[in-house]
Design a protein around this motif. Structure first.
Motif, PDB file in Angstrom:
ATOM      1  N   GLN A   1       0.821  -1.208   0.000  1.00 40.85           N
ATOM      2  CA  GLN A   1       0.000   0.000   0.000  1.00 40.85           C
ATOM      3  C   GLN A   1       0.854   1.258   0.000  1.00 40.85           C
ATOM      4  N   GLU A   2       1.951   1.248   0.763  1.00 39.31           N
ATOM      5  CA  GLU A   2       2.843   2.404   0.822  1.00 39.31           C
ATOM      6  C   GLU A   2       3.523   2.670  -0.520  1.00 39.31           C
ATOM      7  N   LYS A   3       3.806   1.596  -1.245  1.00 36.71           N
ATOM      8  CA  LYS A   3       4.448   1.736  -2.549  1.00 36.71           C
ATOM      9  C   LYS A   3       3.455   2.046  -3.667  1.00 36.71           C
ATOM     10  N   ASN A   4       2.177   1.816  -3.396  1.00 38.81           N
ATOM     11  CA  ASN A   4       1.131   2.042  -4.403  1.00 38.81           C
ATOM     12  C   ASN A   4       0.007   2.892  -3.809  1.00 38.81           C
ATOM     13  N   PRO A   5       0.311   4.153  -3.459  1.00 34.72           N
ATOM     14  CA  PRO A   5      -0.673   5.018  -2.790  1.00 34.72           C
ATOM     15  C   PRO A   5      -1.924   5.330  -3.615  1.00 34.72           C
ATOM     16  N   ASP A   6      -1.862   5.121  -4.919  1.00 34.47           N
ATOM     17  CA  ASP A   6      -3.028   5.396  -5.759  1.00 34.47           C
ATOM     18  C   ASP A   6      -4.084   4.301  -5.662  1.00 34.47           C
TER      19      ASP A   6
END
Length: 272
Positions: A161-166
């Motif tokens: 989730q942190e690496k893919n905030p979108d």
């Protein structure tokens, strides 16, 4: 020297030798330390077997191979539910726990963890065949089965989730300890849209045997798995011994053979 005297002396010598051997045997028995191990109870082919039943599977076989290299210990295994494993390990009820465990900061503080992994797990998403879910981003807006608080899947999902905030996915932490077969049924009946788990816990066996309308995605992540050891000064030598044994078992091909036996593939190629 009379014949009777010679016989008496020989008899005395044999008696003394027998006593020495008996003491040596007792000494050896006292030197062998029993190590109580909690293995996964319902995670075929990784490990399965309830209390009172000899555990079977990949991890029990690896533990037997480790024990063969560490004769100063006697490994005694029993199956236990996930939540009971870590609780029992923390309290000292168990010396070791195995169950496809990942490294996590909380575990590293609480337990001793050998450097060498015992195996590797492929994280997959389990969903109904008509769900259209194939990768992590497809979980946006979906109801996901709660994961163990502080566990490997929670860590993985949080990092993703942190690496893919979108892409906002809802991950709920829980320590309910509901068996994986029941979780798969909850996915099929619609209570949840997806279950994120390592594939080495026997999910496909459950799906096939119970004819569930559930499918597994391609791996969304690959992680090493480790042996957890109750943290104590006495267990540091045990941890070091297991680390050395695991490195040797990987080098001589034993882990690869056991992986082929239980998983049908060589997971050691994924072990970093």
């Amino acid at each position: 020297m009379t014949s009777m005297s010679s016989i008496s002396r020989r008899g005395l010598g044999l008696a003394v030798a027998g006593v020495a051997m008996a003491f040596a045997t007792v000494s050896f028995a006292e030197d062998v330390r029993t190590i109580k191990i909690a293995t996964a109870a319902e995670s075929k082919p990784l490990s399965w077997g309830a209390i009172g039943v000899e555990p079977q599977g990949y991890e029990p076989d690896v533990l037997k191979a480790i024990n063969a290299k560490l004769p100063q210990y006697k490994f005694v295994m029993e199956g236990a539910a996930d939540i009971a494993q870590e609780t029992g390990l923390a309290t000292g009820k168990y010396d070791i726990a195995t169950g496809g465990y990942y490294r996590a900061p909380a575990r590293e503080k609480q337990f001793l963890i050998p450097e060498a992994p015992i195996g590797a797990s492929l994280i997959k998403i389990y969903s109904r065949k008509d769900s259209g879910i194939k990768e992590m981003k497809d979980l946006v807006g979906k109801k996901i089965v709660p994961v163990t608080a502080g566990g490997g899947i929670y860590k993985f999902a949080t990092a993703w989730q942190e690496k893919n905030p979108d892409y906002k996915i809802e991950i709920t932490a829980s320590s309910a300890g509901i068996p994986y077969p029941d979780r798969l049924k909850e996915v099929e009946n619609g209570k949840y849209d997806a279950l994120v788990l390592p594939s080495n816990l026997g999910e496909q066996t459950v799906i096939d045997q119970q004819k569930l309308n559930v499918q597994a995605s391609e791996p969304v992540a690959i992680n090493n798995t480790f042996v957890l050891i109750h943290r104590s000064e006495e267990n540091q030598a045990l941890s070091d011994g297991i680390d050395k044994a695991l490195k040797e078992l990987k080098a001589d091909g034993t882990l690869a053979k056991l992986s082929q036996k239980w998983f049908g593939e060589d997971i050691t190629t994924y072990m970093k």
